[in-house]
Design an enzyme around this catalytic site. Structure first.
Site, short mmCIF file in Angstrom:
data_model
loop_
_atom_site.label_atom_id
_atom_site.label_comp_id
_atom_site.label_asym_id
_atom_site.label_seq_id
_atom_site.Cartn_x
_atom_site.Cartn_y
_atom_site.Cartn_z
N HIS A 136 97.89 17.83 131.36
CA HIS A 136 97.11 17.71 132.60
C HIS A 136 97.49 16.43 133.35
CE1 HIS A 136 94.70 21.20 132.02
NE2 HIS A 136 94.00 20.75 131.00
N HIS A 150 95.87 24.91 133.58
CA HIS A 150 95.88 25.83 132.43
C HIS A 150 96.86 26.97 132.65
CE1 HIS A 150 91.66 24.30 131.24
NE2 HIS A 150 92.61 23.63 130.61
N CYS A 151 97.44 27.41 131.54
CA CYS A 151 98.47 28.45 131.60
C CYS A 151 97.91 29.72 130.92
CB CYS A 151 99.71 27.96 130.86
SG CYS A 151 100.97 29.22 130.66
N HIS A 178 98.04 18.82 125.22
CA HIS A 178 97.32 19.55 126.28
C HIS A 178 96.76 18.58 127.32
CE1 HIS A 178 94.81 22.96 127.77
NE2 HIS A 178 93.99 21.97 128.12
N GLU A 179 96.05 17.57 126.85
CA GLU A 179 95.44 16.63 127.81
C GLU A 179 96.52 15.81 128.54
OE1 GLU A 179 92.49 16.88 128.78
OE2 GLU A 179 91.70 18.12 127.16
N CYS A 217 105.11 26.82 127.00
CA CYS A 217 105.79 28.12 127.11
C CYS A 217 107.05 27.91 127.96
CB CYS A 217 104.87 29.15 127.76
SG CYS A 217 104.51 28.82 129.48
N CYS A 273 100.98 29.15 124.79
CA CYS A 273 101.35 27.90 125.47
C CYS A 273 100.32 26.82 125.16
CB CYS A 273 101.43 28.12 126.98
SG CYS A 273 101.89 26.63 127.88
N CYS A 280 106.31 26.89 131.62
CA CYS A 280 105.83 25.51 131.78
C CYS A 280 106.97 24.52 131.47
CB CYS A 280 104.63 25.25 130.89
SG CYS A 280 103.12 26.06 131.46
#
Lengths: 179, 446
Positions: A135, A141-142, A131-132, A166, A147, A169
């Site tokens: 970015h 954010h989705c 996640h990080e 997802c 996701c 993305c």
């Protein structure tokens, strides 16, 4: 040419599941991933009143230890992180920037009074790391429920989402040539 | 989806920096300000969906900043942030319209929920505004009555132009139902789920018309206490109906042309460009071609608006529609007044068909409304109709008092100008005060 990811194991933190983390990141982002130890001076980032570490300052210190300017660097720590205004953060990154930092402090089940569960901890650490890094690769954010880029402000939300991107993305990741 | 905008106002660099990154990752467009004056300057260049505002700052305090922010953009959701919890200031902030109040440091989940709820409330408020416009449009809409060949042609043209997104000019004498035609075009177009916003350029002075159409920023002129969206902005997605376009001043013609070409404009007193996707339908009872040749109407604007033309025929040219219209109005007013439905006596029908209706459908509607108010029998009789109609064909009976003639003439001129006293007085060659006195004396309703 895929952008490599360097996992910096901060100040002696080298969990035995580091290889699983490296593989998880490599699978999700389809990039080469390498882990190595890094020593940071954490004194300036420590807030005695909160007994926590300022994530932004730690990240700034980490960026001074980059080995390859073309790589994204991810700091892995067990220190409890915060940013001013928020009580805590699981991690911090710079949007479309060179690096990110993730803490496992609040990813342990023990933190919430539950028995240790290493499998769950590794799963959470991979999701937060991806996640990080997402970015750092420019993703915001989705809204998709499963996701990895879905915002998660508490640990149950981390458990609910997947460790992968997802389909939408993934497409933009491919279109941007980041994998 | 439009990117949501957030303004973070805090004197601490670390707070601004960390919140900026936090909200950027959430997909917001983020701006920051370190004090009240800079925050106000940013707001003036706005708009923002959310303002996160520190209550304790050097210089201008948070409550004062909040007051100014509300004046500039009442639609922005304000969330107060402070390191010092104080019930008094919290209550004051909430009284001034803050969405909520939180104490630093805040739980990330609480902040996310708060921002989500603030956005939801803002969206609901905006949706409410759009729905109000839509409801007022539905209340005003009415079917177009008339099976005459001329009206069938009008209805065919409405169907054809409704499918396009082109500008339409509706022409016709006063009272022929030009606005009804505009609403019908909108109702059959793909823009029908968005509002139709009507502006009558003939009844509003130039300075007010500018603010009515383009909106204004706070302080744009005396009395402009808040930012206000103009009709062009409110018509976003839908149709702007500009009635009496022939009355628009040369300066306004230039502004209109620019908006039509770029779909962008600035509010009065502002410098931020605003865009609006609208379709223009306009109407006039004037001869635009003659105005162009006389230099009173810009030729470029004329060609820009005159893509499709619809001519609504005067009632005297479609006498076969008169009784159908009369019956429609009888039903309408019986329902509105809670009275039993009345028929129209053959003698009254003859009067209605024979009369020339200089005030067109509006005059017919007024005559039927009057007959429904004063008539008592099961049918409308000639005596229930206004005297000048009853007497037939608009011809004047010989033995009438000067006052009766004056009253009738004033009524006609007022009708011609849709009840606009200023223009009626000008035409009658008297001042407005004198006209008002006469209206009072003769009991004439505008």
């Amino acid at each position: 040419m895929p952008v490599p990811v360097h996992v910096a194991l901060l100040n002696g933190y080298a969990p035995r599941w580091t290889d699983a983390l490296v593989s998880g990141i490599a699978d999700a982002l389809s990039v080469p991933v390498e882990a190595f130890p890094v020593e940071l001076d954490t004194v300036v980032a420590f807030a005695p009143g909160r007994r926590q570490y300022h994530a932004t300052l730690l990240l700034a210190a980490l960026l001074r230890h980059r080995r390859d300017p073309a790589a994204k660097i991810l700091g892995l720590t067990s220190m409890d992180l915060f940013i001013p205004v928020l009580t805590f953060v699981f991690g911090q990154s710079q949007l479309d920037g060179p690096g990110a930092i993730v803490s496992t402090h609040r990813l342990h089940s023990e933190y919430y009074g539950l028995p240790p569960d290493e499998g769950r901890l590794v799963d959470r650490a991979i999701k937060e790391a991806v996640h990080e890094l997402g970015h750092a690769f420019g993703f915001v954010h989705c809204p998709e429920a499963d996701c990895v880029m879905r915002a998660s402000t508490y640990v149950e939300e981390v458990d609910l989402k997947a460790s992968e991107f997802c389909s939408r993305c993934t497409r933009s990741l491919e279109e941007a040539g980041r994998r | 989806m439009t990117t949501r905008k957030i303004l973070i106002v805090d004197d601490e660099l670390s707070v601004r920096g960390s919140l900026e990154e936090w909200f950027r990752e959430d997909g917001f467009h983020v701006e920051t300000a370190e004090d009240g004056n800079r925050a106000i300057a940013k707001m003036e260049a706005g708009p923002y969906d959310i303002v996160l505002l520190d209550l304790k700052m050097p210089g201008m305090d948070g409550i004062t900043v909040q007051r100014r922010v509300r004046e500039i953009d009442p639609g922005a959701a304000i969330i107060i942030l402070t390191a010092y919890a104080s019930v008094e200031t919290a209550v004051e902030a909430l009284k001034l319209g803050a969405f909520d109040y939180i104490t630093k440091p805040v739980d990330p989940d609480d902040l996310s929920n708060l921002v989500r709820n603030a956005l939801r409330q803002k969206e609901l408020a905006e949706e409410n505004l759009r729905l109000k416009e839509k409801v007022s449009e539905l209340i005003q809409s009415a079917p177009i009555i008339g099976g005459s060949p001329k009206m069938r042609r009008v209805l065919d043209t409405i169907r054809t132009v409704a499918e396009t997104d082109s500008t339409v000019v509706i022409r016709g004498e006063s009272g022929t139902g030009k606005e009804l035609v505009a609403r019908s075009i909108h109702a059959q177009s793909k823009r029908r789920f968005f509002p139709i916003v009507a502006v009558n350029a003939g009844s509003i002075p130039e300075t007010l018309l500018e603010s009515e159409l383009f909106g204004h920023e706070k302080g744009a002129f005396t009395g402009a206490q808040y930012r206000r969206k103009g009709k062009i902005e409110l018509a976003h997605g839908g149709t702007l109906f500009l009635d009496e376009i022939g009355d628009v001043t040369p300066k306004m013609q230039i502004d209109l042309l620019r908006v039509l070409e770029t779909k962008r404009f600035t509010r009065l007193g502002g410098n931020q460009e605003v865009s609006s996707d609208f379709r223009l339908v306009c109407a006039t009872h004037k001869n635009l071609e003659q105005m162009v040749s006389e230099g009173a109407f810009r030729e470029d604007l004329y060609y820009r608006i005159n893509v499709f033309g619809i001519e609504v025929p005067p009632l005297r040219e479609r006498p076969e529609d008169i009784l159908e219209l009369a019956r429609f109005f009888v039903e309408k007013y019986a329902r509105a007044m809670g009275k039993p439905l009345r028929s129209i006596a053959p003698a009254a029908e003859e009067v209605l068909v024979r009369y020339r209706w200089p005030g067109n459908v509006r005059e017919l509607e007024n005559a039927i409304e009057r007959a429904m108010v004063i008539g008592q029998g099961p049918a409308i009789e000639p005596g229930d109709l206004p005297l000048h109609i009853e007497s037939g064909g608009g011809t004047e009976p010989a033995a009438r008092s000067l006052a009766a003639v004056e009253k009738e003439h004033i009524e006609r001129v007022l009708q011609e100008f849709d009840g606009n006293v200023t223009r009626a007085a000008k035409t009658l060659g008297i001042d407005r005060a004198t006209l008002y006195n006469k209206l009072k004396r003769y009991g004439i309703r505008r």
